[in-house]
Scaffold this motif. Structure first.
Motif, PDB file in Angstrom:
ATOM      1  N   CYS A 173      43.009   1.623  24.875  1.00  0.00           N
ATOM      2  CA  CYS A 173      43.927   0.729  25.584  1.00  0.00           C
ATOM      3  C   CYS A 173      43.745   0.843  27.102  1.00  0.00           C
ATOM      4  O   CYS A 173      43.802   1.934  27.664  1.00  0.00           O
ATOM      5  CB  CYS A 173      45.366   1.059  25.206  1.00  0.00           C
ATOM      6  SG  CYS A 173      46.566  -0.011  26.001  1.00  0.00           S
ATOM      7  N   LEU A 174      43.507  -0.305  27.737  1.00  0.00           N
ATOM      8  CA  LEU A 174      43.465  -0.369  29.205  1.00  0.00           C
ATOM      9  C   LEU A 174      44.819  -0.832  29.736  1.00  0.00           C
ATOM     10  O   LEU A 174      45.250  -0.425  30.814  1.00  0.00           O
ATOM     11  CB  LEU A 174      42.370  -1.338  29.677  1.00  0.00           C
ATOM     12  CG  LEU A 174      40.931  -0.816  29.584  1.00  0.00           C
ATOM     13  CD1 LEU A 174      40.448  -0.770  28.143  1.00  0.00           C
ATOM     14  CD2 LEU A 174      39.993  -1.682  30.403  1.00  0.00           C
ATOM     15  N   ARG A 175      45.452  -1.736  28.937  1.00  0.00           N
ATOM     16  CA  ARG A 175      46.732  -2.302  29.383  1.00  0.00           C
ATOM     17  C   ARG A 175      47.506  -2.688  28.124  1.00  0.00           C
ATOM     18  O   ARG A 175      46.938  -3.268  27.203  1.00  0.00           O
ATOM     19  CB  ARG A 175      46.420  -3.523  30.238  1.00  0.00           C
ATOM     20  CG  ARG A 175      47.602  -4.197  30.865  1.00  0.00           C
ATOM     21  CD  ARG A 175      47.153  -5.314  31.819  1.00  0.00           C
ATOM     22  NE  ARG A 175      46.835  -4.831  33.154  1.00  0.00           N
ATOM     23  CZ  ARG A 175      45.866  -5.316  33.941  1.00  0.00           C
ATOM     24  NH1 ARG A 175      45.084  -6.295  33.512  1.00  0.00           N
ATOM     25  NH2 ARG A 175      45.674  -4.826  35.143  1.00  0.00           N
ATOM     26  N   SER A 176      48.812  -2.354  28.085  1.00  0.00           N
ATOM     27  CA  SER A 176      49.597  -2.759  26.907  1.00  0.00           C
ATOM     28  C   SER A 176      50.193  -4.142  27.125  1.00  0.00           C
ATOM     29  O   SER A 176      50.128  -4.688  28.230  1.00  0.00           O
ATOM     30  CB  SER A 176      50.683  -1.738  26.588  1.00  0.00           C
ATOM     31  OG  SER A 176      50.979  -0.929  27.691  1.00  0.00           O
ATOM     32  N   ASP A 177      50.773  -4.703  26.072  1.00  0.00           N
ATOM     33  CA  ASP A 177      51.397  -6.024  26.217  1.00  0.00           C
ATOM     34  C   ASP A 177      52.689  -5.875  27.019  1.00  0.00           C
ATOM     35  O   ASP A 177      53.221  -4.781  27.156  1.00  0.00           O
ATOM     36  CB  ASP A 177      51.653  -6.653  24.838  1.00  0.00           C
ATOM     37  CG  ASP A 177      52.670  -5.871  24.028  1.00  0.00           C
ATOM     38  OD1 ASP A 177      52.392  -4.700  23.719  1.00  0.00           O
ATOM     39  OD2 ASP A 177      53.747  -6.416  23.710  1.00  0.00           O
ATOM     40  N   HIS A 178      53.189  -6.983  27.541  1.00  0.00           N
ATOM     41  CA  HIS A 178      54.328  -6.948  28.464  1.00  0.00           C
ATOM     42  C   HIS A 178      55.531  -6.228  27.883  1.00  0.00           C
ATOM     43  O   HIS A 178      56.245  -5.516  28.575  1.00  0.00           O
ATOM     44  CB  HIS A 178      54.721  -8.364  28.872  1.00  0.00           C
ATOM     45  CG  HIS A 178      53.671  -9.058  29.684  1.00  0.00           C
ATOM     46  ND1 HIS A 178      52.626  -9.751  29.117  1.00  0.00           N
ATOM     47  CD2 HIS A 178      53.490  -9.124  31.016  1.00  0.00           C
ATOM     48  CE1 HIS A 178      51.845 -10.238  30.069  1.00  0.00           C
ATOM     49  NE2 HIS A 178      52.347  -9.868  31.234  1.00  0.00           N
ATOM     50  N   GLU A 179      55.774  -6.441  26.594  1.00  0.00           N
ATOM     51  CA  GLU A 179      56.991  -5.869  25.995  1.00  0.00           C
ATOM     52  C   GLU A 179      56.721  -4.552  25.271  1.00  0.00           C
ATOM     53  O   GLU A 179      57.622  -4.029  24.622  1.00  0.00           O
ATOM     54  CB  GLU A 179      57.595  -6.880  25.023  1.00  0.00           C
ATOM     55  CG  GLU A 179      58.036  -8.154  25.709  1.00  0.00           C
ATOM     56  CD  GLU A 179      58.148  -9.314  24.731  1.00  0.00           C
ATOM     57  OE1 GLU A 179      59.278  -9.712  24.433  1.00  0.00           O
ATOM     58  OE2 GLU A 179      57.107  -9.794  24.247  1.00  0.00           O
ATOM     59  N   ASN A 180      55.477  -4.092  25.347  1.00  0.00           N
ATOM     60  CA  ASN A 180      55.140  -2.836  24.702  1.00  0.00           C
ATOM     61  C   ASN A 180      55.439  -2.858  23.213  1.00  0.00           C
ATOM     62  O   ASN A 180      56.016  -1.906  22.684  1.00  0.00           O
ATOM     63  CB  ASN A 180      55.965  -1.716  25.327  1.00  0.00           C
ATOM     64  CG  ASN A 180      55.065  -0.669  25.922  1.00  0.00           C
ATOM     65  OD1 ASN A 180      53.854  -0.659  25.649  1.00  0.00           O
ATOM     66  ND2 ASN A 180      55.629   0.218  26.717  1.00  0.00           N
ATOM     67  N   ARG A 181      55.071  -3.931  22.554  1.00  0.00           N
ATOM     68  CA  ARG A 181      55.422  -4.017  21.133  1.00  0.00           C
ATOM     69  C   ARG A 181      54.217  -4.206  20.214  1.00  0.00           C
ATOM     70  O   ARG A 181      54.344  -4.045  18.995  1.00  0.00           O
ATOM     71  CB  ARG A 181      56.430  -5.129  20.908  1.00  0.00           C
ATOM     72  CG  ARG A 181      55.899  -6.509  21.250  1.00  0.00           C
ATOM     73  CD  ARG A 181      56.998  -7.534  21.188  1.00  0.00           C
ATOM     74  NE  ARG A 181      57.056  -8.182  19.883  1.00  0.00           N
ATOM     75  CZ  ARG A 181      57.565  -9.402  19.700  1.00  0.00           C
ATOM     76  NH1 ARG A 181      58.088 -10.063  20.713  1.00  0.00           N
ATOM     77  NH2 ARG A 181      57.571  -9.934  18.505  1.00  0.00           N
TER      78      ARG A 181
END
Ligand SMILES: O=C(O)CCC(=O)C(=O)O
Ligand SMILES: [Fe+2]
Length: 328
Positions: A173-181
């Motif tokens: 993972c470089l970046r998670s989704d906005h809501e971390n879901r």
């Protein structure tokens, strides 16, 4: 990284790098970013990467070696604190089929870990044969059963139709989704197997299933493979199924696949990967999928690097393009 586990509480698949180990790894990765021609798919660059992989912090190499020898009940290894949470990360790619050719710090880190485990491989017909690929949501692909989608992605063995499917799938993972879901889901057969009734297992051992090749591979002449879902050791089989692409060939086979799916779901674990988390899934015994999330296409969407690994480079040699790591 957050996790909820339906079965068991063992956490021996989790390896958190100390800050000293993270810095040690980052130093080697940085050296690789400066190694000419600084292209991941270049043979000269890879030759240096093989050498530097031997300098990955020893505890990380020990854990990877342990995982090779025994993937445990979960068939997954999670490395954390790889140190990629830096602000200099560019915008999340938005194109379909996006890959990472440049030897960036994350790509170099991924390659170093991959080369500790085995041989990096890719498929000419998939993401252009790149050894490090981007898993990112793509506008218009939301509902597709592909890694460009953002709906629930059915559990699958990676490239199940392919004779030279990967032994391991690495997702970093470089970046998670906005809501971390968005959760990486893993379905470990070793946990599900004891709960599957013997009569159902018997059906799964038989060649009563067919797995479709995706359209891009069909164009290359790949045929649907008629196969059993289980193979190998009677008490600890390998699994071959893609709940989107595998077709049962009769009613009993359909029922057996449904029961298998239920038991894998009951044993499933969800990992919401954060920056610097890397999951290695043993593609022979554990299926994987992804839960739904909402992309914004604003350059800050979820972004993973994906790579495939073979334990034995010679096995696919006859199917590879020239001397490359790419399978035709
Ligand atoms: O997005 C994920 O977490 C997994 C997607 C997937 O199955 C893959 O890229 O192979
Ligand atoms: Fe996958």
């Amino acid at each position: 990284m957050s996790e909820n586990s339906a079965v068991g509480t063992e956490s021996d698949f989790r390896v958190v790098l100390s800050d000293a180990e993270r810095n040690e790894l980052a130093a080697i990765a940085r050296e690789l970013t400066q190694t000419p021609p600084a292209l991941v798919d270049d043979e000269k660059w890879l030759a240096v990467a093989y050498r530097l992989a031997a300098a990955v912090p020893i505890r990380v190499r020990q854990e990877l070696r342990r995982f090779q020898h025994d993937p445990g009940l979960d068939g997954v290894l999670l490395l954390s604190n790889l140190g990629l949470d830096d602000e200099s990360l560019p915008q999340t790619p938005t194109r379909r089929g996006s890959v990472e050719r440049d030897a960036t710090l994350p790509a170099a880190t991924q390659a170093l870990i991959a080369l500790c485990l085995g041989e990096m491989i890719a498929y000419q017909k998939e993401k252009d044969g790149a050894l490090v690929q981007n898993v990112v949501p793509v506008q218009g692909q939301e509902r597709t059963q592909s890694n460009a989608g953002s709906a629930d992605l059915e559990m699958h063995v990676e490239n199940a139709f392919h004779a030279h499917r990967p032994d391991y799938v690495m997702l970093m993972c470089l970046r998670s989704d906005h809501e971390n879901r968005a959760g990486l889901l893993t379905g470990p057969l070793r946990r599900a197997f004891p709960h599957i009734p013997v009569a159902v297992r018997e059906v799964l051992w038989q060649e009563r299933f067919e797995t479709e090749a995706p359209p891009s591979f069909v164009a290359s002449g790949a045929k649907n493979l008629r196969h059993a879902v289980f193979s190998g050791a009677s008490g600890d089989p390998n699994i071959l199924v893609d709940f989107n692409a595998t077709r049962p060939l009769d009613d009993e086979a359909r029922d057996a696949m449904d029961v298998l799916k239920e038991h894998l779901a009951a044993a499933a674990q969800t990992f919401v990967l954060g920056p610097g988390d890397l999951a290695v899934v043993d593609n022979r015994i554990t299926v994987h999928g992804r839960s739904e999330f909402v992309p914004r296409y604003d350059g800050r969407d979820r972004w993973l690097h994906r790579s495939f690994i073979h334990l034995d480079g010679r096995r696919s040699l006859g199917s590879r393009v020239g001397d490359s790591q790419v399978i035709a």
